[in-house]
Design an enzyme around this catalytic site. Structure first.
Site, PDB file in Angstrom:
ATOM      1  N   GLY A 263       0.805  -0.958  -0.182  1.00 23.69           N
ATOM      2  CA  GLY A 263      -0.204  -0.112  -0.369  1.00 23.69           C
ATOM      3  C   GLY A 263       0.724   1.122   0.264  1.00 23.69           C
ATOM      4  N   GLY A 265       2.763   5.280   1.466  1.00 24.99           N
ATOM      5  CA  GLY A 265       2.311   6.005   2.763  1.00 24.99           C
ATOM      6  C   GLY A 265       3.612   5.027   3.240  1.00 24.99           C
ATOM      7  N   GLU A 288      -0.661  -1.383  -6.578  1.00 27.48           N
ATOM      8  CA  GLU A 288      -1.257  -0.028  -7.653  1.00 27.48           C
ATOM      9  C   GLU A 288      -0.327   0.817  -8.439  1.00 27.48           C
ATOM     10  OE1 GLU A 288      -4.517   0.604  -5.368  1.00 27.48           O
ATOM     11  OE2 GLU A 288      -3.205   2.911  -5.183  1.00 27.48           O
ATOM     12  N   GLY A 382      -6.803   1.681  -3.075  1.00 27.10           N
ATOM     13  CA  GLY A 382      -7.281   0.119  -3.132  1.00 27.10           C
ATOM     14  C   GLY A 382      -6.919  -1.194  -2.492  1.00 27.10           C
TER      15      GLY A 382
HETATM   16  N1  COA Z   1      -5.757   8.044  14.848  1.00 22.37           N
HETATM   17  C1  COA Z   1      -5.580   8.721  14.281  1.00 22.37           C
HETATM   18  N2  COA Z   1      -4.218   8.870  13.707  1.00 22.37           N
HETATM   19  C2  COA Z   1      -3.780   8.309  13.306  1.00 22.37           C
HETATM   20  C3  COA Z   1      -4.152   6.867  13.499  1.00 22.37           C
HETATM   21  C4  COA Z   1      -4.991   7.285  15.006  1.00 22.37           C
HETATM   22  N3  COA Z   1      -5.606   6.123  15.211  1.00 22.37           N
HETATM   23  N4  COA Z   1      -3.096   6.383  13.244  1.00 22.37           N
HETATM   24  C5  COA Z   1      -1.937   6.822  12.224  1.00 22.37           C
HETATM   25  N5  COA Z   1      -2.356   8.004  12.362  1.00 22.37           N
HETATM   26  C6  COA Z   1      -2.250   9.535  11.669  1.00 22.37           C
HETATM   27  C7  COA Z   1      -0.510   9.791  11.960  1.00 22.37           C
HETATM   28  O1  COA Z   1      -0.250   9.705  13.609  1.00 22.37           O
HETATM   29  C8  COA Z   1      -0.154  10.593  11.266  1.00 22.37           C
HETATM   30  O2  COA Z   1      -0.156  11.279  11.090  1.00 22.37           O
HETATM   31  P1  COA Z   1       0.176  12.988  11.032  1.00 22.37           P
HETATM   32  O3  COA Z   1       0.378  13.380   9.122  1.00 22.37           O
HETATM   33  O4  COA Z   1      -0.370  13.893  11.202  1.00 22.37           O
HETATM   34  O5  COA Z   1       1.638  12.732  11.439  1.00 22.37           O
HETATM   35  C9  COA Z   1      -0.879   9.499   9.938  1.00 22.37           C
HETATM   36  O6  COA Z   1      -2.077   9.734  10.524  1.00 22.37           O
HETATM   37  C10 COA Z   1      -0.610   8.949   8.742  1.00 22.37           C
HETATM   38  O7  COA Z   1       0.261   8.004   9.471  1.00 22.37           O
HETATM   39  P2  COA Z   1       1.119   6.974   9.208  1.00 22.37           P
HETATM   40  O8  COA Z   1       2.067   6.438  10.300  1.00 22.37           O
HETATM   41  O9  COA Z   1       2.939   8.540   8.642  1.00 22.37           O
HETATM   42  O10 COA Z   1       1.605   5.921   8.363  1.00 22.37           O
HETATM   43  P3  COA Z   1       1.472   6.384   6.771  1.00 22.37           P
HETATM   44  O11 COA Z   1       1.720   7.043   5.882  1.00 22.37           O
HETATM   45  O12 COA Z   1       1.906   4.937   6.659  1.00 22.37           O
HETATM   46  O13 COA Z   1      -0.320   6.190   6.419  1.00 22.37           O
HETATM   47  C11 COA Z   1      -2.458   5.822   6.144  1.00 22.37           C
HETATM   48  C12 COA Z   1      -1.544   5.515   6.859  1.00 22.37           C
HETATM   49  C13 COA Z   1      -3.809   4.324   6.632  1.00 22.37           C
HETATM   50  C14 COA Z   1      -3.177   6.885   6.567  1.00 22.37           C
HETATM   51  C15 COA Z   1      -1.867   5.366   4.772  1.00 22.37           C
HETATM   52  O14 COA Z   1      -1.593   4.364   4.088  1.00 22.37           O
HETATM   53  C16 COA Z   1      -3.827   5.120   3.892  1.00 22.37           C
HETATM   54  O15 COA Z   1      -4.236   6.441   3.358  1.00 22.37           O
HETATM   55  N6  COA Z   1      -4.711   3.997   4.213  1.00 22.37           N
HETATM   56  C17 COA Z   1      -5.630   3.945   2.875  1.00 22.37           C
HETATM   57  C18 COA Z   1      -5.219   3.398   2.242  1.00 22.37           C
HETATM   58  C19 COA Z   1      -4.643   2.818   1.401  1.00 22.37           C
HETATM   59  O16 COA Z   1      -4.838   1.619   2.070  1.00 22.37           O
HETATM   60  N7  COA Z   1      -4.210   2.691   0.060  1.00 22.37           N
HETATM   61  C20 COA Z   1      -3.163   1.367  -0.322  1.00 22.37           C
HETATM   62  C21 COA Z   1      -3.897   0.324  -1.418  1.00 22.37           C
HETATM   63  S1  COA Z   1      -2.498  -0.060  -3.048  1.00 22.37           S
END
Ligand code: COA
Length: 497
Positions: A263, A265, A288, A382
């Site tokens: 995924g 991030g 993806e 995705g």
């Molecule tokens: N509650 C509130 N905020 C949360 C949290 C929770 N349980 N867990 C993480 N966060 C916040 C983090 O603090 C961070 O905030 P910031 O930007 O203010 O620092 C933000 O979410 C991103 O988290 P991070 O730990 O840096 O993870 P990431 O960059 O790997 O992103 C997702 C994680 C879930 C947001 C990201 O993977 C996503 O959008 N996923 C959904 C889409 C997806 O999975 N696509 C892939 C298919 S190919």
């Protein structure tokens, strides 16, 4: 002047400024723009639309592949140009507008948008705006660093605006494999049996009469904003590798594993980066997005090839990638997102899907999108296409967020993107819970003891003990299930003092 990029001479007369081309877009229209996780997005048209909106009302429904770069989503949202947006975004300013209700966001599985357009379930695209490396002599549009939904938009739109980006290397021609399923109900199987197979065109066939404008641009994609690996993501990667080694030892897969999906991030990129130190060889990817980690694994030789819908890299990795483009020609395939994420293909290939959760609950339900259950982060992207259909669906998350004030393991997630049925394995920096073949009552202690942060384990144990008293297949104390969110709002921490 642009003969190599506009190879059909009569199209030369269509070259114009972005401001001129923007006149083709009228208030209320549905516009399909190229762009997928900051890669291959239209660069000039978003700015031209923002400029136009200073003097006239311009509120559009905007569809893309996924998120745009160059702050385009944010600028268009702030200018009021975007009234409705789908199927994914990852921009702070647009996110604010979505969460105040000013922009209507339709959060979709990324494989579904093209299908819904084709079926007439969505209003058809009026104008497509697509970034291209070149237009071929027979009118084919060669996409740049992503395919996304561009082929569907370009084939459906009444008018197509092409942004020829001079900064994209002509050598990208040949990396794309444009295959679109025909309309239902008379559709056969998608003839894709391996991740490396090609089955379509290298450009998007569009009748030249529908190319209404050509804009010349030269600005690069925005670099990836994924952060480098840290101690926690390294630990998550180690747990995932150890688990996959166990799968190989158990004879469920060979050392080449199954095709990998990772995924978007920071966390997913970091976990994939961790595979550099793994014993696995001849791996393939059917994903993806290709982030830096995918290119590192191609360079180390551990990954033999990678199929995706976009390539989103850091500035340094992008430069290296472009410099060595020829070495990737036979090893990277870029497909429409409908195919990169297609449930039929994902199930057939038996993927290992690795996606990131914001939080998960003690029974294995995952929230990937809604902070606190209400506020949109990015969208499901995705992750659902892959999680439901993969052979192994793994979700990773750090055990806490916001310095420990939020536990990512909760009694009950307040929004469910991936149900317990679509989740095989959960991983945090503390450990891994293999949920395959386990009933909810068996999953809960495993998730608490293996994945939750030690500070939160007593609270989770107490919740589970109380819930078990009430009985049920999936025991809960509904009056308490969401109390953790109230405590965080009130006290600034989910932790019981
Ligand atoms: N509650 C509130 N905020 C949360 C949290 C929770 N349980 N867990 C993480 N966060 C916040 C983090 O603090 C961070 O905030 P910031 O930007 O203010 O620092 C933000 O979410 C991103 O988290 P991070 O730990 O840096 O993870 P990431 O960059 O790997 O992103 C997702 C994680 C879930 C947001 C990201 O993977 C996503 O959008 N996923 C959904 C889409 C997806 O999975 N696509 C892939 C298919 S190919």
């Amino acid at each position: 002047m642009y003969e190599q990029r506009i190879r059909r001479p009569e199209l030369m007369s269509k070259v114009m400024t972005a401001a001129q081309a923007a006149r083709l877009i009228k208030n209320g229209m549905t516009v399909g723009m190229s762009g997928f996780t900051r890669a291959g997005d239209a660069k000039a048209m978003p700015l031209a639309l923002v400029e136009r909106s200073r003097n006239e009302a311009l509120a559009l429904t905007l569809l893309t592949g996924a998120s745009l770069g160059n702050d385009s989503d944010g600028m268009m949202a702030n200018a009021g140009v975007v009234a409705r947006r789908m199927p994914f975004q990852a921009d702070a300013a647009l996110r604010r507008k979505i969460n105040t209700g000013e922009v209507m966001f339709i959060d979709q599985h990324l494989s579904e948008t093209a299908e819904q357009l084709r079926s007439g379930d969505l209003k058809e695209i009026d104008v497509a705006v697509v970034e291209a490396v070149a237009i071929t002599a027979d009118g084919g549009i060669i996409p740049s660093m992503s395919v996304g939904n561009t082929a569907t938009f370009a084939q459906q739109a009444r008018q197509v605006i092409v942004e020829i980006n001079l900064s994209t290397p002509l050598a990208l021609e040949g990396f794309h494999d444009i295959y679109l399923p025909v309309a239902r109900p008379h559709r056969g199987a998608i003839p894709l049996l391996t991740p490396w197979q090609r089955m379509g065109w290298t450009s998007i066939p569009v009748h030249p009469d529908r190319i209404a404008a050509i804009i010349i641009t030269d600005s690069p994609d925005s670099p990836s904003n994924a952060l480098p690996p840290d101690e926690e993501t390294d630990a998550i990667a180690r747990h995932v590798i150890r688990f996959l080694e166990g799968e190989v030892q158990a004879g469920r897969m060979g050392p080449e594993l199954r095709p990998l999906q990772a995924g978007i991030g920071t966390i997913a990129n970091a976990v994939l980066h961790g595979l550099i130190d793994s014993p696995f060889r001849n791996m393939t990817m059917y994903s993806e997005v290709l982030q830096d980690s995918a290119i590192e694994l191609l360079d180390s030789g551990q990954l033999s090839m990678a199929s995706a819908s976009s390539i989103t890299l850091s500035a340094a990795m992008h430069e290296k990638f472009i410099r060595n483009l020829e070495s990737y020609r036979e090893r990277i395939v870029l497909r429409p997102q409908e195919i990169s994420n297609h449930p039929e293909v994902v199930r057939r290939l038996g993927l290992i899907a690795l996606n990131t959760a914001l939080e998960f609950d003690i029974y294995g339900n995952v929230n990937s999108t809604h902070v606190g259950g209400t506020h949109m982060m990015n969208g499901i992207g995705g992750s659902g296409d892959f999680a439901r259909n993969a052979q192994l669906s793994i979700f990773v998350s750090k055990s806490v967020a916001k310095g420990g004030a939020i536990s990512s393991v909760v009694p009950m997630v307040p929004h469910v993107d991936h149900t317990e049925h679509d989740v095989d394995v959960l991983v945090s920096e503390w450990g891994l819970a293999d949920l395959r073949g386990l009933a909810p009552r068996e999953r809960a202690p495993l998730i608490i003891e293996n994945c939750a942060h030690p500070d939160y384990r007593p609270q989770l144990r107490a919740y589970l003990a109380e819930a078990l008293k009430g009985g049920g297949q999936t025991p809960h104390v509904l009056e308490q299930a969401f109390a953790w969110y109230g405590r965080y709002k009130r006290d600034g921490s989910m932790l019981v003092k």
